[in-house]
Design a protein around this motif. Sequence first.
Motif, PDB file in Angstrom:
ATOM      1  N   LEU A  57       0.721  -1.106   0.375  1.00 17.66           N
ATOM      2  CA  LEU A  57       0.443  -0.231   0.439  1.00 17.66           C
ATOM      3  C   LEU A  57       1.276   1.138   0.033  1.00 17.66           C
ATOM      4  CD1 LEU A  57      -2.577   0.428   0.103  1.00 17.66           C
ATOM      5  CD2 LEU A  57      -2.788   0.924   2.221  1.00 17.66           C
ATOM      6  N   GLN A  58       1.766   1.677   1.015  1.00 20.64           N
ATOM      7  CA  GLN A  58       2.949   2.288   0.791  1.00 20.64           C
ATOM      8  C   GLN A  58       3.879   2.605  -0.455  1.00 20.64           C
ATOM      9  OE1 GLN A  58       4.592   0.918   4.343  1.00 20.64           O
ATOM     10  NE2 GLN A  58       5.335   3.098   4.788  1.00 20.64           N
TER      11      GLN A  58
ATOM     12  N   TYR B 197       1.225   4.506  -2.741  1.00 26.76           N
ATOM     13  CA  TYR B 197       1.261   5.608  -2.711  1.00 26.76           C
ATOM     14  C   TYR B 197       2.355   6.623  -3.254  1.00 26.76           C
ATOM     15  CZ  TYR B 197      -2.947   5.694   0.325  1.00 26.76           C
ATOM     16  OH  TYR B 197      -4.400   6.147   0.619  1.00 26.76           O
TER      17      TYR B 197
ATOM     18  N   LEU C 294      -6.605   3.030  -6.054  1.00 23.94           N
ATOM     19  CA  LEU C 294      -6.730   3.293  -4.725  1.00 23.94           C
ATOM     20  C   LEU C 294      -7.604   3.423  -3.619  1.00 23.94           C
ATOM     21  CD1 LEU C 294      -3.179   4.335  -4.272  1.00 23.94           C
ATOM     22  CD2 LEU C 294      -3.574   2.842  -2.951  1.00 23.94           C
ATOM     23  N   LYS C 295      -8.307   3.817  -3.895  1.00 20.56           N
ATOM     24  CA  LYS C 295      -9.609   4.671  -3.745  1.00 20.56           C
ATOM     25  C   LYS C 295     -10.787   3.578  -3.644  1.00 20.56           C
ATOM     26  CE  LYS C 295     -12.683   7.607  -2.289  1.00 20.56           C
ATOM     27  NZ  LYS C 295     -12.424   8.997  -0.792  1.00 20.56           N
ATOM     28  N   LYS C 296     -10.356   2.997  -4.651  1.00 23.28           N
ATOM     29  CA  LYS C 296     -11.687   1.048  -3.764  1.00 23.28           C
ATOM     30  C   LYS C 296     -10.957   0.460  -2.860  1.00 23.28           C
ATOM     31  CE  LYS C 296     -13.308   1.195  -8.428  1.00 23.28           C
ATOM     32  NZ  LYS C 296     -12.653   0.011 -10.466  1.00 23.28           N
ATOM     33  N   LEU C 297      -9.483   0.201  -2.526  1.00 26.16           N
ATOM     34  CA  LEU C 297      -8.694  -0.239  -1.690  1.00 26.16           C
ATOM     35  C   LEU C 297      -9.033   0.725  -0.333  1.00 26.16           C
ATOM     36  CD1 LEU C 297      -5.489  -1.376  -3.416  1.00 26.16           C
ATOM     37  CD2 LEU C 297      -7.544  -2.609  -3.182  1.00 26.16           C
ATOM     38  N   THR C 298      -9.288   1.166  -0.658  1.00 28.29           N
ATOM     39  CA  THR C 298      -9.015   2.597   0.779  1.00 28.29           C
ATOM     40  C   THR C 298     -10.289   3.672   0.409  1.00 28.29           C
ATOM     41  OG1 THR C 298      -7.264   3.525  -0.038  1.00 28.29           O
ATOM     42  CG2 THR C 298      -6.569   2.106   1.131  1.00 28.29           C
ATOM     43  N   PRO C 299     -10.803   2.848   0.683  1.00 26.14           N
ATOM     44  CA  PRO C 299     -12.562   4.249   0.376  1.00 26.14           C
ATOM     45  C   PRO C 299     -12.052   5.702   1.771  1.00 26.14           C
ATOM     46  CG  PRO C 299     -13.381   2.334   1.260  1.00 26.14           C
ATOM     47  CD  PRO C 299     -12.132   1.808   0.985  1.00 26.14           C
ATOM     48  N   SER C 300     -11.964   5.058   2.597  1.00 25.31           N
ATOM     49  CA  SER C 300     -12.252   5.869   3.328  1.00 25.31           C
ATOM     50  C   SER C 300     -11.034   6.956   4.038  1.00 25.31           C
ATOM     51  CB  SER C 300     -12.120   5.198   5.033  1.00 25.31           C
ATOM     52  OG  SER C 300     -10.642   4.671   5.162  1.00 25.31           O
ATOM     53  N   ASP C 301      -9.957   7.245   2.842  1.00 20.54           N
ATOM     54  CA  ASP C 301      -8.654   7.588   2.762  1.00 20.54           C
ATOM     55  C   ASP C 301      -9.016   9.070   1.597  1.00 20.54           C
ATOM     56  OD1 ASP C 301      -7.049   9.280   2.553  1.00 20.54           O
ATOM     57  OD2 ASP C 301      -5.432   7.750   1.822  1.00 20.54           O
TER      58      ASP C 301
END
Length: 627
Positions: free
Chosen positions: A322-323, A326, A348-355
Motif C-alpha cells: 500500500l505504501q 502511494y 487506491l480509492k477502491k482499496l481504501t475508500p475511507s482515505d
Amino acid sequence: MTTAQKSQLFQKGLKAGRERRYADAVTAFTRLVDGEDPRTLLLLGRSYHGLGDYLQAVHLFHTGLKLYGDSAEYHFFLGRSYLSAGSAEQAIFWLEKAYREKFGTSQTLGLLGSAYLKAKNPAKAVEILEKAVGLAPGNRGIYIAYLNALYVRAVQLFHGGNADLARQILLFLLDRGAESEGLHLYLASCFRELGQYADALPHLTAARQTAPDDPVLVSQLVEALMATGQRDKARKLMAQYQEVLPEGTAPSPELVEELLPWQYLNQGKLRRAVYFALKVLKRKPEFAEMSLVIGEAYRRLGQDAKAEAHLERARKNPQVSLQAEYSLLSLHWQNGHYQKALTEAQRLKKLTPSDDSLNYYITLLKCELDTPPAENIEALRSLIARLEPDPFLFAALAKEYQKTGLEDLAHPWLKRALKLDPQNKSAVETLAMILPTLDIPDWKQAFEQYLELRHTDQTILRVFTQRLLEAKDWPEAQQRLLQWISQGHRTHGNLRALAYVYRMRNLFSEAFLIYRDLLHQDPKNPEYLSGVVLCLYKLGKKELALEFARKAAVAAPQNARFAYQIGLIAQACHDREQAERSFRKAIEIETNHWPSYLKLSELFAEAGDTASAERYKKHAEALKLKT
C-alpha cells in the motif's frame, strides 16, 4: 584634457583602486575611457567588480576584447567576474584561456578550481587546486578552497561506493585541522562500511557533540558499541535515549542498520538513506521495506527510473504494497504521467475508500487532463476551503484560471503557492505563461519573483527587458540588459538598447564605449557614428566631437539626422559656416527635415538677417504641422 591631466587622473584612479575606494576609481577611469589606452577600460571593469557590479564588469571586459583584441589579462578578469556573478561554466571557459596563456598562474588555477567546484565537478576541482597549492603553498585562500574541494570529493566517492579512498581523503583533512560534524560523520560511515567499528567510535562521539540527541547518531553509536563487544554501554545508551530511538530498537547491530535508512529518509538525507538501504539489501535481498525506502528516496531525488524499479519491487510484497502504491502515485504525478497516476489513485480509492486524501490527488490529476476548467475550479475551491493551505492546490487553481484567460485572477494564487513553496514547478511554469500578457500594477515584482527562481529563462528575461524599456525604467532595464548580454546575447540590437539606456541615464562614457565597440564591427553605420558624436559632445568634448563628425561625414552614407547633428555641434562650437553647411546638407538629403530649417532660421537671426530668419522659421513650422 591635457596629457598631464590624463596622467594625473589615471594615477588618482589607481590609488583609489589600491585603497579599495572603488566608487572613486570608477569616477576617475570613466573620464578616461574615450582614450586609446586599453589599461583604462580594464581598470574600469576591475573597479566595477570591486563594487560588486559583476555584470557591468563582464560587459566592459567583453567590450575591451572587441576593441583591443585578445588579451590574457582580460580573459582572467572576465572569468573572475563570471565566477562572482554565478556563471561557473562561463568562468571555466575564460579562466582556462587565461591559464593557457600563463596569466597569474596560481591565482588563475585557484579561481578555476573554485569554478569547477561550483559546476559540481569536484574531481576536476581537486586536480586543479592541487596544482595551485603546489605553485603557491603560502596562499591560504587557495589552500582552503583545496580542502573544501577535497571534502566534496570525499563525499562523492563515499556515495559512489569507494569508502576506502573517501576515508583516506577525510583523514587527510582531519590531519590538516579541518573539523566539522559532517566530516566526523562521513569518517564514521567509511569505517563502518569497511567493518572497522573501533575506528568509527571516536568519530561518532565527536559528531554527537553538536547534536547529542540525533537519533541517527545515537543508533549508529549503539551499533558500533555492540559490534566492538561493549554491550553494557550500548544498553545504557539505548535506555538513556529510548524516547528518540525508533520503536523496537534492540541491542543488535543488524537491527540498528535496518533502522538507519528510515531515519535518514525521515531527515531528508536521501543519499545516505539509499546507501544504507542498499547495504541491508545485500544482506537480506527479500527485505521489501528497504526497496520501499530506496524507491521513495530516489523519487525525491528525481531519479525516476530507479525509483519506479524499486517501488514496483516493493509493491509485490503485501506488507508494504500500500505504501509503495502511494509512492508510485506520487512518482507518476511528478513525472507528468497524469492518466497513469489517475488510474492508480482511482484504484487506491477502491482499496481504501475511507482515505479522503485520495480526493485531493484525483482532483489535482483531473486538472491535468481534459476535465473542463469550470468543473476543476469548483472542485479546487471546495478543497481549499476545507484543507490547510496547500501550494499544489493554489498552483492548480491558478493554472485553471490561466486556461480560461483570467491571468489577473491566476496571479494572486500563484503568489500564495510560491510563498509556501518557492520551487513549486507548476506554479513557476504557470507564472511563466502569464507574465508576457500580465497587466497588473505589480507586474514588475511578478517578473522579478520568477527570474529569482529561473534566472536563465531567456524568453522571460527578454520579455521583461522589453517591458522595462517600454516603461522607461532605465536602471532596472540596464541591469536586465547586462544580464541578458552576459548570457551570450551580445547582439547589435541588445548593445544598441543598452547604449540608449545609458544615454537616458546620462551615462555617456558607458554609451560611448558601446558605440566604439559597434563601430569596430560596422565602421560606416550612421547611427553608431552619431552616437559617438553625441556622447563626446555630452562629455564636454565639443571640439573633439566636431572633428570626429567631420571625418565621419565623409565616410558615412548620406543621412539627414547625422548631418543635422554635425550642424548642432558646429553651432555649439561657434563654427557658423560648418553649421550652415551641415543643416543645408540635411535638407538636401531629406527635403522635409523641418528641424534643419529651424536651425538655419536661428543662424540667420544671429547674423542679423531677420527676413531670411523669418522665412526659414515659417517654412519649418509649416513642415512640422504636416509631419
